[in-house]
Design a protein around this motif. Structure first.
Motif, PDB file in Angstrom:
ATOM      1  N   ARG A 164       0.851  -1.187   0.000  1.00 18.92           N
ATOM      2  CA  ARG A 164       0.000   0.000   0.000  1.00 18.92           C
ATOM      3  C   ARG A 164       0.882   1.229   0.000  1.00 18.92           C
ATOM      4  O   ARG A 164       1.922   1.251   0.664  1.00 18.92           O
ATOM      5  CB  ARG A 164      -0.843  -0.019   1.274  1.00 18.92           C
ATOM      6  CG  ARG A 164      -1.942   1.008   1.316  1.00 18.92           C
ATOM      7  CD  ARG A 164      -2.709   0.814   2.606  1.00 18.92           C
ATOM      8  NE  ARG A 164      -3.746   1.805   2.794  1.00 18.92           N
ATOM      9  CZ  ARG A 164      -3.538   3.026   3.242  1.00 18.92           C
ATOM     10  NH1 ARG A 164      -2.306   3.427   3.547  1.00 18.92           N
ATOM     11  NH2 ARG A 164      -4.543   3.866   3.392  1.00 18.92           N
ATOM     12  N   ARG A 165       0.477   2.244  -0.768  1.00 18.91           N
ATOM     13  CA  ARG A 165       1.265   3.480  -0.773  1.00 18.91           C
ATOM     14  C   ARG A 165       1.050   4.261   0.508  1.00 18.91           C
ATOM     15  O   ARG A 165       0.035   4.098   1.173  1.00 18.91           O
ATOM     16  CB  ARG A 165       0.897   4.309  -1.996  1.00 18.91           C
ATOM     17  CG  ARG A 165       1.562   3.669  -3.210  1.00 18.91           C
ATOM     18  CD  ARG A 165       1.272   4.330  -4.495  1.00 18.91           C
ATOM     19  NE  ARG A 165       1.465   5.762  -4.491  1.00 18.91           N
ATOM     20  CZ  ARG A 165       0.967   6.544  -5.453  1.00 18.91           C
ATOM     21  NH1 ARG A 165       0.286   6.010  -6.441  1.00 18.91           N
ATOM     22  NH2 ARG A 165       1.188   7.829  -5.452  1.00 18.91           N
ATOM     23  N   ILE A 166       2.029   5.105   0.845  1.00 20.16           N
ATOM     24  CA  ILE A 166       1.945   5.815   2.120  1.00 20.16           C
ATOM     25  C   ILE A 166       1.164   7.111   1.941  1.00 20.16           C
ATOM     26  O   ILE A 166       1.450   7.913   1.049  1.00 20.16           O
ATOM     27  CB  ILE A 166       3.365   6.098   2.645  1.00 20.16           C
ATOM     28  CG1 ILE A 166       4.071   4.758   2.866  1.00 20.16           C
ATOM     29  CG2 ILE A 166       3.328   6.913   3.937  1.00 20.16           C
ATOM     30  CD1 ILE A 166       5.538   4.895   3.180  1.00 20.16           C
ATOM     31  N   GLY A 167       0.175   7.299   2.799  1.00 20.82           N
ATOM     32  CA  GLY A 167      -0.654   8.502   2.748  1.00 20.82           C
ATOM     33  C   GLY A 167       0.126   9.707   3.257  1.00 20.82           C
ATOM     34  O   GLY A 167       1.001   9.562   4.111  1.00 20.82           O
ATOM     35  N   ILE A 168      -0.233  10.887   2.750  1.00 18.56           N
ATOM     36  CA  ILE A 168       0.517  12.078   3.175  1.00 18.56           C
ATOM     37  C   ILE A 168       0.308  12.368   4.665  1.00 18.56           C
ATOM     38  O   ILE A 168       1.177  12.929   5.312  1.00 18.56           O
ATOM     39  CB  ILE A 168       0.196  13.341   2.335  1.00 18.56           C
ATOM     40  CG1 ILE A 168      -1.276  13.727   2.480  1.00 18.56           C
ATOM     41  CG2 ILE A 168       0.587  13.179   0.874  1.00 18.56           C
ATOM     42  CD1 ILE A 168      -1.502  15.172   2.093  1.00 18.56           C
ATOM     43  N   PHE A 169      -0.837  11.961   5.206  1.00 16.81           N
ATOM     44  CA  PHE A 169      -1.068  12.227   6.633  1.00 16.81           C
ATOM     45  C   PHE A 169      -0.380  11.184   7.506  1.00 16.81           C
ATOM     46  O   PHE A 169      -0.002  11.464   8.641  1.00 16.81           O
ATOM     47  CB  PHE A 169      -2.564  12.297   6.938  1.00 16.81           C
ATOM     48  CG  PHE A 169      -3.232  13.402   6.180  1.00 16.81           C
ATOM     49  CD1 PHE A 169      -2.934  14.717   6.471  1.00 16.81           C
ATOM     50  CD2 PHE A 169      -4.119  13.139   5.158  1.00 16.81           C
ATOM     51  CE1 PHE A 169      -3.514  15.761   5.760  1.00 16.81           C
ATOM     52  CE2 PHE A 169      -4.705  14.160   4.438  1.00 16.81           C
ATOM     53  CZ  PHE A 169      -4.403  15.474   4.726  1.00 16.81           C
ATOM     54  N   GLU A 170      -0.227   9.975   6.961  1.00 11.63           N
ATOM     55  CA  GLU A 170       0.546   8.956   7.680  1.00 11.63           C
ATOM     56  C   GLU A 170       1.980   9.442   7.811  1.00 11.63           C
ATOM     57  O   GLU A 170       2.629   9.283   8.839  1.00 11.63           O
ATOM     58  CB  GLU A 170       0.509   7.623   6.917  1.00 11.63           C
ATOM     59  CG  GLU A 170      -0.869   7.000   6.869  1.00 11.63           C
ATOM     60  CD  GLU A 170      -0.988   5.824   5.907  1.00 11.63           C
ATOM     61  OE1 GLU A 170      -2.043   5.201   5.886  1.00 11.63           O
ATOM     62  OE2 GLU A 170      -0.023   5.547   5.155  1.00 11.63           O
ATOM     63  N   ALA A 171       2.455  10.077   6.722  1.00 14.15           N
ATOM     64  CA  ALA A 171       3.849  10.540   6.698  1.00 14.15           C
ATOM     65  C   ALA A 171       4.067  11.745   7.626  1.00 14.15           C
ATOM     66  O   ALA A 171       5.203  12.096   7.936  1.00 14.15           O
ATOM     67  CB  ALA A 171       4.242  10.895   5.260  1.00 14.15           C
ATOM     68  N   GLN A 172       2.995  12.375   8.081  1.00  9.16           N
ATOM     69  CA  GLN A 172       3.131  13.535   8.989  1.00  9.16           C
ATOM     70  C   GLN A 172       3.611  13.133  10.383  1.00  9.16           C
ATOM     71  O   GLN A 172       4.054  13.977  11.141  1.00  9.16           O
ATOM     72  CB  GLN A 172       1.774  14.233   9.156  1.00  9.16           C
ATOM     73  CG  GLN A 172       1.268  14.914   7.926  1.00  9.16           C
ATOM     74  CD  GLN A 172       1.863  16.296   7.769  1.00  9.16           C
ATOM     75  OE1 GLN A 172       1.976  17.032   8.734  1.00  9.16           O
ATOM     76  NE2 GLN A 172       2.259  16.610   6.566  1.00  9.16           N
ATOM     77  N   GLY A 173       3.429  11.882  10.731  1.00  2.36           N
ATOM     78  CA  GLY A 173       3.965  11.413  12.009  1.00  2.36           C
ATOM     79  C   GLY A 173       3.006  11.495  13.170  1.00  2.36           C
ATOM     80  O   GLY A 173       1.843  11.874  13.039  1.00  2.36           O
ATOM     81  N   LEU A 174       3.568  11.110  14.333  1.00  2.00           N
ATOM     82  CA  LEU A 174       2.758  10.900  15.534  1.00  2.00           C
ATOM     83  C   LEU A 174       2.050  12.147  16.055  1.00  2.00           C
ATOM     84  O   LEU A 174       0.908  12.082  16.486  1.00  2.00           O
ATOM     85  CB  LEU A 174       3.671  10.400  16.650  1.00  2.00           C
ATOM     86  CG  LEU A 174       3.627   8.905  16.942  1.00  2.00           C
ATOM     87  CD1 LEU A 174       4.578   8.568  18.068  1.00  2.00           C
ATOM     88  CD2 LEU A 174       2.202   8.512  17.318  1.00  2.00           C
ATOM     89  N   ASN A 175       2.729  13.289  16.030  1.00  2.00           N
ATOM     90  CA  ASN A 175       2.100  14.486  16.600  1.00  2.00           C
ATOM     91  C   ASN A 175       0.842  14.853  15.829  1.00  2.00           C
ATOM     92  O   ASN A 175      -0.179  15.203  16.419  1.00  2.00           O
ATOM     93  CB  ASN A 175       3.066  15.677  16.584  1.00  2.00           C
ATOM     94  CG  ASN A 175       4.123  15.508  17.646  1.00  2.00           C
ATOM     95  OD1 ASN A 175       4.000  14.643  18.518  1.00  2.00           O
ATOM     96  ND2 ASN A 175       5.169  16.317  17.577  1.00  2.00           N
ATOM     97  N   PHE A 176       0.953  14.776  14.516  1.00  2.00           N
ATOM     98  CA  PHE A 176      -0.212  15.106  13.688  1.00  2.00           C
ATOM     99  C   PHE A 176      -1.355  14.125  13.965  1.00  2.00           C
ATOM    100  O   PHE A 176      -2.507  14.520  14.148  1.00  2.00           O
ATOM    101  CB  PHE A 176       0.158  15.101  12.204  1.00  2.00           C
ATOM    102  CG  PHE A 176      -0.979  15.502  11.313  1.00  2.00           C
ATOM    103  CD1 PHE A 176      -1.309  16.842  11.146  1.00  2.00           C
ATOM    104  CD2 PHE A 176      -1.752  14.552  10.663  1.00  2.00           C
ATOM    105  CE1 PHE A 176      -2.389  17.220  10.346  1.00  2.00           C
ATOM    106  CE2 PHE A 176      -2.836  14.910   9.863  1.00  2.00           C
ATOM    107  CZ  PHE A 176      -3.141  16.255   9.699  1.00  2.00           C
ATOM    108  N   GLN A 177      -1.014  12.834  14.023  1.00  2.58           N
ATOM    109  CA  GLN A 177      -2.060  11.821  14.260  1.00  2.58           C
ATOM    110  C   GLN A 177      -2.694  12.018  15.637  1.00  2.58           C
ATOM    111  O   GLN A 177      -3.888  11.783  15.821  1.00  2.58           O
ATOM    112  CB  GLN A 177      -1.466  10.407  14.143  1.00  2.58           C
ATOM    113  CG  GLN A 177      -0.993  10.051  12.736  1.00  2.58           C
ATOM    114  CD  GLN A 177      -2.132   9.839  11.743  1.00  2.58           C
ATOM    115  OE1 GLN A 177      -3.225   9.426  12.102  1.00  2.58           O
ATOM    116  NE2 GLN A 177      -1.876  10.129  10.467  1.00  2.58           N
ATOM    117  N   SER A 178      -1.906  12.494  16.612  1.00  2.23           N
ATOM    118  CA  SER A 178      -2.464  12.740  17.952  1.00  2.23           C
ATOM    119  C   SER A 178      -3.447  13.915  17.923  1.00  2.23           C
ATOM    120  O   SER A 178      -4.476  13.891  18.603  1.00  2.23           O
ATOM    121  CB  SER A 178      -1.351  13.038  18.965  1.00  2.23           C
ATOM    122  OG  SER A 178      -0.454  11.962  18.980  1.00  2.23           O
TER     123      SER A 178
END
Ligand code: TMP
Length: 225
Positions: A164-178
């Motif tokens: 699966r290709r990596i989503g741009i928001f996945e690539a933003q990292g933990l702080n963004f996901q939090s």
């Protein structure tokens, strides 16, 4: 008048297990004899799938300046462009045929990712939502809540498997996901009747059993079987 169908959405941060649970839920509903429309956002239509591609990193070897230079409002407008098409081509027709629509993400994703994550604010998102979604709103939203560190591990494993290709928001990292997770939880607090939080850190079978209990409660009222 309200359409005869039932509109269920699955939401959560990247790696929260939405796609797996969508598949399991759809199997359950079909086994019960319901006509189900399984769809996703961004996507669900030919145009939506083209827009979706803008939200994934280019595969290795390809260069792209698209992902780094976008304004959050551009993102929001793209998501709602895809959504307008999705509502017109897929969601509203299925609901008016009396089907159960199960969408992997819908408008709460714009609230959480663009409103909270990208800091556009909920009001901006909702002003567009009134125009584009209007009265077509989910009857039930299952929010799969998971510790962002755990979700991030899933995302990394998925990427390492290369399927699966990596989503741009996945690539933003933990702080963004939090931030996005906090946004989702705030949405659930504001609308507890519609948005049900399911802890998604445990075994998939347990999580799915909880989801089914929430969905099954709505089914007797649904006449489109
Ligand atoms: P996914 O559907 O495979 O999880 O990937 C889609 C990505 O797009 C995900 O990171 C969430 C993001 N997204 C938004 O930022 N806003 C939206 O309105 C939607 C539907 C998705």
């Amino acid at each position: 008048m309200k359409s005869p169908g039932l509109f269920i959405t699955l939401e959560g941060i990247d790696g929260s297990g939405k796609s797996t649970h969508q598949r399991l839920l759809v199997n359950h509903l079909r086994a019960l004899g319901y006509r189900v429309c399984a769809t996703r956002e961004p996507g669900g239509t030919a145009m939506g799938e083209q827009i979706r591609r803008l939200f994934f990193l280019p595969s290795r070897g390809q260069r792209s300046r698209l992902s780094s230079k976008r304004h959050p409002l551009t993102e929001l407008a793209l998501m709602y462009a895809a959504r307008a098409q999705h509502l017109d081509e897929v969601i509203r027709p299925a609901l008016s045929r009396g089907e159960v629509v199960v969408s992997d993400r819908f408008n709460d994703a714009s609230r959480a990712y663009q409103g909270y994550g990208r800091k556009l604010g909920i009001r901006t998102v909702e002003s567009l939502d009134r125009i584009i979604c209007g009265r077509t709103q989910p009857d039930l939203t299952i929010l799969l809540d998971v510790d962002p560190r755990k979700a991030f591990t899933r995302v990394r494993r998925r990427a390492a498997r290369g399927n699966r290709r990596i989503g741009i928001f996945e690539a933003q990292g933990l702080n963004f996901q939090s931030l996005v997770r906090a946004g989702y939880l705030a949405i659930a607090r504001r609308d507890p009747r519609r948005v049900k939080v399911v802890h998604a850190g445990g075994p998939a079978a347990q999580v799915q059993a909880k989801i089914r209990r929430l969905v099954d409660r709505l089914l007797p009222r649904h006449k489109g079987r």
